[in-house]
Design a protein around this motif. Structure first.
Motif, mmCIF file in Angstrom:
data_model
loop_
_atom_site.group_PDB
_atom_site.id
_atom_site.type_symbol
_atom_site.label_atom_id
_atom_site.label_comp_id
_atom_site.label_asym_id
_atom_site.label_seq_id
_atom_site.Cartn_x
_atom_site.Cartn_y
_atom_site.Cartn_z
ATOM 1 N N LYS A 145 52.880 85.423 26.935
ATOM 2 C CA LYS A 145 53.287 84.621 28.302
ATOM 3 C C LYS A 145 54.971 84.296 28.151
ATOM 4 C CE LYS A 145 52.101 81.004 31.217
ATOM 5 N NZ LYS A 145 51.390 79.531 31.359
ATOM 6 N N VAL A 146 55.132 83.972 26.904
ATOM 7 C CA VAL A 146 56.454 83.611 26.794
ATOM 8 C C VAL A 146 57.520 84.666 26.929
ATOM 9 C CG1 VAL A 146 58.361 82.879 25.123
ATOM 10 C CG2 VAL A 146 56.334 81.205 25.415
ATOM 11 N N TYR A 147 56.897 85.957 26.101
ATOM 12 C CA TYR A 147 57.682 87.032 26.254
ATOM 13 C C TYR A 147 57.751 87.754 27.598
ATOM 14 C CZ TYR A 147 58.281 92.118 25.534
ATOM 15 O OH TYR A 147 58.525 93.549 25.829
ATOM 16 N N ASP A 148 56.868 87.389 28.253
ATOM 17 C CA ASP A 148 56.747 88.011 29.608
ATOM 18 C C ASP A 148 57.717 87.343 30.427
ATOM 19 O OD1 ASP A 148 55.865 89.593 31.887
ATOM 20 O OD2 ASP A 148 54.307 88.277 32.245
ATOM 21 N N THR A 149 58.116 86.031 30.399
ATOM 22 C CA THR A 149 58.937 85.332 31.039
ATOM 23 C C THR A 149 60.465 85.543 30.688
ATOM 24 O OG1 THR A 149 58.973 83.366 29.534
ATOM 25 C CG2 THR A 149 57.264 83.461 31.337
ATOM 26 N N MET A 150 60.781 86.222 29.408
ATOM 27 C CA MET A 150 62.190 86.511 29.090
ATOM 28 C C MET A 150 62.702 87.759 29.535
ATOM 29 S SD MET A 150 62.056 85.209 24.988
ATOM 30 C CE MET A 150 61.888 83.624 24.490
ATOM 31 N N ASN A 151 63.973 87.729 29.780
ATOM 32 C CA ASN A 151 64.647 88.842 30.174
ATOM 33 C C ASN A 151 65.500 88.870 28.975
ATOM 34 O OD1 ASN A 151 66.578 90.765 30.983
ATOM 35 N ND2 ASN A 151 66.478 90.125 32.946
ATOM 36 N N TRP A 152 64.909 90.035 28.074
ATOM 37 C CA TRP A 152 65.889 90.107 26.830
ATOM 38 C C TRP A 152 67.326 90.616 26.887
ATOM 39 C CZ3 TRP A 152 63.527 88.380 22.656
ATOM 40 C CH2 TRP A 152 62.381 88.051 22.794
ATOM 41 N N ASP A 153 67.584 91.474 27.826
ATOM 42 C CA ASP A 153 69.125 91.969 28.339
ATOM 43 C C ASP A 153 69.824 90.600 28.228
ATOM 44 O OD1 ASP A 153 68.322 94.501 27.973
ATOM 45 O OD2 ASP A 153 67.945 94.760 30.117
ATOM 46 N N LYS A 154 69.331 89.579 29.070
ATOM 47 C CA LYS A 154 70.116 88.739 29.383
ATOM 48 C C LYS A 154 70.631 87.696 28.179
ATOM 49 C CE LYS A 154 69.086 87.708 34.409
ATOM 50 N NZ LYS A 154 68.708 87.030 35.283
ATOM 51 N N LEU A 155 69.523 87.947 27.147
ATOM 52 C CA LEU A 155 69.640 87.038 25.862
ATOM 53 C C LEU A 155 70.604 87.633 25.024
ATOM 54 C CD1 LEU A 155 65.841 86.255 24.884
ATOM 55 C CD2 LEU A 155 67.647 84.964 26.068
ATOM 56 N N MET A 156 71.199 88.680 25.472
ATOM 57 C CA MET A 156 72.371 89.546 24.463
ATOM 58 C C MET A 156 73.607 88.784 24.809
ATOM 59 S SD MET A 156 71.456 91.859 22.564
ATOM 60 C CE MET A 156 72.800 92.916 22.383
ATOM 61 N N PRO A 157 74.359 88.735 23.934
ATOM 62 C CA PRO A 157 75.892 88.311 24.348
ATOM 63 C C PRO A 157 76.659 89.190 25.274
ATOM 64 C CG PRO A 157 75.500 88.158 21.821
ATOM 65 C CD PRO A 157 74.378 89.125 22.276
ATOM 66 N N SER A 158 77.485 88.382 25.985
ATOM 67 C CA SER A 158 77.957 89.192 27.081
ATOM 68 C C SER A 158 79.272 88.453 27.275
ATOM 69 C CB SER A 158 77.317 89.192 28.246
ATOM 70 O OG SER A 158 77.180 88.016 28.928
ATOM 71 N N SER A 414 80.640 91.581 24.134
ATOM 72 C CA SER A 414 80.625 91.791 25.482
ATOM 73 C C SER A 414 79.380 92.730 26.032
ATOM 74 C CB SER A 414 81.498 93.264 25.682
ATOM 75 O OG SER A 414 81.304 94.422 24.981
ATOM 76 N N GLY A 415 78.138 92.598 25.188
ATOM 77 C CA GLY A 415 76.817 93.173 25.369
ATOM 78 C C GLY A 415 76.555 94.350 25.199
ATOM 79 N N LYS A 416 77.459 95.191 24.427
ATOM 80 C CA LYS A 416 77.467 96.769 24.210
ATOM 81 C C LYS A 416 76.131 96.815 23.146
ATOM 82 C CE LYS A 416 80.710 99.638 23.099
ATOM 83 N NZ LYS A 416 81.460 100.231 22.638
ATOM 84 N N GLY A 417 75.324 97.987 23.311
ATOM 85 C CA GLY A 417 74.358 98.131 22.553
ATOM 86 C C GLY A 417 73.033 97.489 23.012
ATOM 87 N N GLU A 418 71.823 98.326 22.464
ATOM 88 C CA GLU A 418 70.707 97.572 22.974
ATOM 89 C C GLU A 418 70.095 96.360 22.014
ATOM 90 O OE1 GLU A 418 67.629 100.662 22.867
ATOM 91 O OE2 GLU A 418 68.593 101.873 24.559
ATOM 92 N N ALA A 419 69.533 95.539 22.647
ATOM 93 C CA ALA A 419 69.221 94.428 21.861
ATOM 94 C C ALA A 419 68.265 94.944 20.454
ATOM 95 C CB ALA A 419 68.279 93.430 22.792
ATOM 96 N N LYS A 420 67.457 95.561 20.670
ATOM 97 C CA LYS A 420 66.347 96.143 19.516
ATOM 98 C C LYS A 420 67.295 96.680 18.532
ATOM 99 C CE LYS A 420 63.618 99.835 19.971
ATOM 100 N NZ LYS A 420 62.694 100.667 20.408
ATOM 101 N N ASN A 421 68.125 97.471 18.595
ATOM 102 C CA ASN A 421 68.958 98.150 17.576
ATOM 103 C C ASN A 421 70.109 97.176 16.923
ATOM 104 O OD1 ASN A 421 68.042 100.555 18.201
ATOM 105 N ND2 ASN A 421 69.497 101.120 19.601
ATOM 106 N N LEU A 422 70.502 96.155 17.973
ATOM 107 C CA LEU A 422 71.371 94.947 17.372
ATOM 108 C C LEU A 422 70.714 94.436 16.253
ATOM 109 C CD1 LEU A 422 74.195 93.889 17.152
ATOM 110 C CD2 LEU A 422 73.546 92.630 19.186
ATOM 111 N N LEU A 423 69.474 93.854 16.787
ATOM 112 C CA LEU A 423 68.746 93.053 16.005
ATOM 113 C C LEU A 423 68.439 93.556 14.545
ATOM 114 C CD1 LEU A 423 66.347 91.237 18.653
ATOM 115 C CD2 LEU A 423 68.430 90.105 17.426
ATOM 116 N N ALA A 424 67.854 94.922 14.874
ATOM 117 C CA ALA A 424 67.696 95.838 13.507
ATOM 118 C C ALA A 424 68.809 95.836 12.415
ATOM 119 C CB ALA A 424 67.307 97.060 13.901
ATOM 120 N N GLY A 425 70.099 96.163 13.195
ATOM 121 C CA GLY A 425 71.273 96.005 12.176
ATOM 122 C C GLY A 425 71.612 94.777 11.498
#
Length: 627
Positions: A145-158, A414-425
């Motif tokens: 439910k929490v996951y569904d309410t999150m916009n993961w792109d907005k959680l990325m730095p920008s 600046s938000g470059k890159g995908e959240a999943k790849n960045l978190l993995a790195g």
């Protein structure tokens, strides 16, 4: 008439013969009949009860198996960012676990749980069903439910900052889920599996393994959700000293922190400023205070030069000394410290994509001789080798380091890159001890100390049977770029009830034979510190687990003198290794009186090599019958 009748006398009573059916009194006959009827009725009831329990057992088995089959579907939906499918899978999962729990809550099942011998099996099956339902209802459902309410792109730095509010709102749900799963694991671990039948012991073991594999991850997620907003500046800006470590001149936590930058996090927006170098901070006289144990091992140079604050592998020590130095020289009190090396910067670049240098001064200095664009493929070689051939001034080299770090973190913010790849790195950098974090907030640091990210050599993040192999440059130059190492633990046969483990370190200087003349003097040191040009000298430091003893040290099979100290109740052995170009050497430290029975593991100073290349599988000697 008979003679008796004629005489008027009564006949004698007949002889009673017990044991014949004709002789049983009517009352006793009725009692036996009633008992027989009761026995027959009981047999019918018992048979019905067995059938009923069998039906309930079949329901429990079927429903739990169905719920297990849904887990891969749920994971895939989450990983592929399909929240609607994930929610649907959770609803279906809860239906199955609720059905299993209802079956195990049946009054007859509860009664069976109290019976001798077989009761433990019924009780364990009920606990498995209850735990599965608790995990689904109190753990998985709130998380999805929490996951569904999150916009993961907005959680990325920008450039405008990250939206930290979803993390803040999610923190209680994540903490609750972690608690629910942890409680379920504790209940299952409390069941004595040795008293159970194989049909129950097997599923119990499987449930323990499945829940145990996620409980640590959930607790980590809970801690991260609790820490991240404040540490990323949700309430007020946070300022951290970013230590960019140079693995070409190795230190215990990676390399000298030659380049220094202030990283500011403000409502999720990350920016870098105040680029400088350790050399520019100069000498600290009097030295910043170092605790007595570590001063004996690493000398007071740790408190004299910023370049040496990480002689120790304990990052909290290094961070606190570095921040005191910064405050003394810059008059600025910072909130914490972050350490990162070029290899980890490469992991981030793999996620964000290449960056281009924008600093006109740096571009003018390199004049096209260094790549204008840096990527995960060339950043390590550029920063740790090529730069020394093109930039002769050490202070400018450090500024170049800082400029590259600034560009990389600029791409990150600046938000470059995908959240999943960045978190993995970033996750890979943390797991390899290339990214470390210390907070000046006592509560935050207490949480960080539970994890590898905190970089402690003792405390809750350190397994009981942990060993360490750390390196400090003794050349006074950048020759460690050419030194390749392997580290291996050798488990020896127990002696007198204690374990014995060797820490074996093999080092090779891969520099060219003519390194003394073909490499820049800044790389070789030019003999300025008593080490011939082209030769690499390293101090090898081995740590054993708490309460053990470092007993002997050998180099290439021969016993050699070594230093023996203690650091937070862990034994420490040290010796120096000098290698000419092309030369290899193997040192071994033997640690005895090891009381820990768990599988040993080793933490190694991160270098430019991959950890898979450095850390070899543990070997165990074959013990004879007496062993």
């Amino acid at each position: 008439m008979t003679d008796t009748q004629r005489s008027g006398t009564m006949p004698e009573e007949p002889e009673v013969r017990w044991g014949t059916k004709h002789s049983i009194p009517n009352k006793r006959r009725r009692r036996l009949l009633a008992a027989g009827i009761c026995l027959a009725v009981f047999s019918v009831i018992a048979g019905a009860a067995i059938l009923w329990l069998g039906a309930k057992a079949s329901i429990i088995k079927t429903e739990l198996e169905a719920s297990t089959q849904l887990v891969p579907k749920l994971k895939d939906s989450i990983l592929q960012n399909r929240p609607t499918e994930a929610s649907s899978a959770v609803d279906e999962l809860r239906l199955h676990t609720a059905a299993a729990r209802d079956a195990a809550s049946d009054p007859l099942w509860s009664l069976a749980s109290a019976t001798p011998w077989l009761g433990a099996n019924f009780s364990a099956a009920a606990e498995i069903a209850r735990s599965a339902d608790d995990v689904a209802t109190l753990g998985v459902a709130p998380l999805v439910k929490v996951y569904d309410t999150m916009n993961w792109d907005k959680l990325m730095p920008s450039g405008t900052g990250a939206d930290l509010e979803p993390i803040r709102k999610a923190a209680p749900a994540v903490a609750s889920a972690a608690h629910a799963v942890h409680a379920s694991v504790e209940r299952l671990n409390g069941i004595d599996a040795t008293t159970l039948s194989p049909q129950i012991a097997g599923p119990l073991t499987q449930a323990r393994q499945q829940l145990g594999s996620v409980v640590d991850e959930l607790e980590t997620a809970s801690d991260a959700a609790g820490l991240a907003p404040a540490m990323l500046g949700s309430d007020k800006p946070r300022h951290y000293l970013l230590l960019v470590q140079n693995n070409a001149e190795v230190r215990a936590t990676g390399g000298i922190p030659g380049a220094l930058v202030v990283l500011t996090a403000d409502k999720g927006k990350v920016s870098l400023s105040a680029e400088t170098s350790a050399a520019e901070l100069g000498v600290f006289n009097p030295a910043v205070a170092v605790d007595a144990e570590q001063q004996r091992i690493y000398t007071d140079r740790m408190g004299t030069f910023m370049q040496d604050v990480n002689f120790t592998p304990d990052f909290p020590t290094s961070a606190t000394i570095a921040l005191k130095m910064w405050e003394q020289k810059k008059g600025e009190r910072l909130d914490g410290a972050i350490s990162i090396d070029p290899v980890a910067l490469g992991y981030i670049l793999d996620a964000t994509g290449p960056v281009s240098l924008q600093d006109p001064q740096m571009l003018a200095l390199t004049k096209g001789k260094l790549p204008a664009q840096l990527s995960g493929k060339n950043v390590v070689k550029t920063l740790l080798s090529d730069v020394y051939a093109q930039i002769k001034d050490p202070k400018v080299q450090d500024l170049y380091f800082a400029s590259v770090a600034k560009e990389i973190f600029g791409a990150l913010s600046s938000g470059k890159g995908e959240a999943k790849n960045l978190l993995a790195g970033v996750g890979k950098g943390v797991s390899e001890h290339r990214i470390l974090l210390w907070s000046g907030d006592t509560a935050e640091q207490s949480t960080l100390a539970k994890y590898t990210l905190g970089g402690s050599i003792s405390g809750p993040s350190v397994p009981a049977a942990q060993f360490g192999a750390y390196f400090n440059d003794g050349t006074g130059a950048k020759m460690d770029y050419y030194v390749k190492r392997t580290v291996q633990l050798i488990r020896q046969c127990p002696a007198n009830g204690y374990g014995t483990v060797k820490v074996r370190v093999t080092s090779t200087n891969t520099a060219p034979a003519d390194a003394a003349t073909s490499l820049p003097a800044y790389v070789t040191g030019g003999g300025a510190f008593g080490v011939p040009a082209g030769t690499a000298q390293s101090n090898v430091i081995a740590y054993g687990p708490a309460q053990a003893q470092v007993e002997t040290a050998t180099q290439d099979g021969k016993g050699v003198p070594f230093g023996a100290q203690l650091h937070d109740d862990r034994p420490v052995g040290t010796l120096s290794v000098r290698l000419a170009p092309g030369q290899s050497s193997t040192v071994e430290f033997t640690f005895g009186k090891i009381i820990q029975q768990s599988q040993p593991e080793v933490v190694v100073t991160p270098t430019i090599q991959s950890m898979d290349e450095v850390i070899l599988p543990t070997q165990s000697e074959t013990c004879g019958a007496a062993g």
